[in-house]
Design an enzyme around this catalytic site. Sequence first.
Site, PDB file in Angstrom:
ATOM      1  N   HIS A  12       0.831  -1.212   0.000  1.00  0.00           N
ATOM      2  CA  HIS A  12       0.000   0.000   0.000  1.00  0.00           C
ATOM      3  C   HIS A  12       0.863   1.258   0.000  1.00  0.00           C
ATOM      4  O   HIS A  12       2.057   1.214   0.320  1.00  0.00           O
ATOM      5  CB  HIS A  12      -0.916   0.004   1.230  1.00  0.00           C
ATOM      6  CG  HIS A  12      -0.165  -0.011   2.527  1.00  0.00           C
ATOM      7  ND1 HIS A  12       0.440   1.115   3.059  1.00  0.00           N
ATOM      8  CD2 HIS A  12       0.105  -1.015   3.388  1.00  0.00           C
ATOM      9  CE1 HIS A  12       1.040   0.809   4.184  1.00  0.00           C
ATOM     10  NE2 HIS A  12       0.857  -0.491   4.410  1.00  0.00           N
ATOM     11  N   ARG A  57      -6.221   0.707   3.790  1.00  0.00           N
ATOM     12  CA  ARG A  57      -5.102   1.260   3.034  1.00  0.00           C
ATOM     13  C   ARG A  57      -4.725   0.401   1.832  1.00  0.00           C
ATOM     14  O   ARG A  57      -4.007   0.860   0.936  1.00  0.00           O
ATOM     15  CB  ARG A  57      -3.897   1.505   3.943  1.00  0.00           C
ATOM     16  CG  ARG A  57      -3.351   0.283   4.674  1.00  0.00           C
ATOM     17  CD  ARG A  57      -2.335   0.749   5.715  1.00  0.00           C
ATOM     18  NE  ARG A  57      -1.681  -0.305   6.455  1.00  0.00           N
ATOM     19  CZ  ARG A  57      -2.115  -0.824   7.592  1.00  0.00           C
ATOM     20  NH1 ARG A  57      -3.262  -0.400   8.105  1.00  0.00           N
ATOM     21  NH2 ARG A  57      -1.425  -1.762   8.223  1.00  0.00           N
ATOM     22  N   GLU A  81      -1.754  -7.110   7.871  1.00  0.00           N
ATOM     23  CA  GLU A  81      -0.403  -6.902   8.394  1.00  0.00           C
ATOM     24  C   GLU A  81      -0.257  -7.582   9.755  1.00  0.00           C
ATOM     25  O   GLU A  81      -1.260  -7.902  10.413  1.00  0.00           O
ATOM     26  CB  GLU A  81      -0.127  -5.390   8.513  1.00  0.00           C
ATOM     27  CG  GLU A  81       1.275  -5.013   8.996  1.00  0.00           C
ATOM     28  CD  GLU A  81       2.380  -5.515   8.081  1.00  0.00           C
ATOM     29  OE1 GLU A  81       2.619  -6.748   8.040  1.00  0.00           O
ATOM     30  OE2 GLU A  81       3.039  -4.681   7.429  1.00  0.00           O
TER      31      GLU A  81
END
Length: 199
Positions: A12, A57, A81
């Site tokens: 991102h 994101r 993540e």
Amino acid sequence: MEKETIIDLMRHGEPEGGTLIRGWQDDPLSETGWSQMREAVSEPASWDRIISSPLTRCFRFAEELSEKLDLSLSTEDRLREIGFGEWEGRLPAELYEEHPEAISNFWRDPVKHTPPGAEPLEQFKLRVEAAWEDILSRHQGEHLLVVAHGGVNRLIIANVLGIPLVNLFRMEIPFAGISRLRIGGGIPRLVFHCGSDLV
């Protein structure tokens, strides 16, 4: 002969709030982040589909690109993540000031030094690798764009190249950086690109 699978891993762009320790914290892209990602795919490759982390994101850009290119888009929750626990949303400089030994130990050996309340690296590895194996199984012979995170993309590259988990953060992946993996024909390969030669 088995058709080669090509996977472009895209990180991102810059999120709102700038450079923070950001894992599960779901910040949107900044204007700069949108520009970085749009510029990175200004000459799009011939992707068959897009797979994205569900975090904003990543997903909002993947959604825009899928509509623009008329491509199928799916989310994969296991591509989130790594979770940083009590370090989420903190400036690295603040952590170096308050907990210099803890953060230095983490970057040096993230396997043995999990941040307080964070997702252990071994657990992160298991979920990302499970997602990766499923993606390869379901989309054999396709050319995919996977929109995810710095940690996720490092983990996948480390898995493909046989890099020890302890060395995960020795790879630097910039905002909107794209890494290509070719799977098939014997051994998997990481492909380095020059400029916009992603076709």
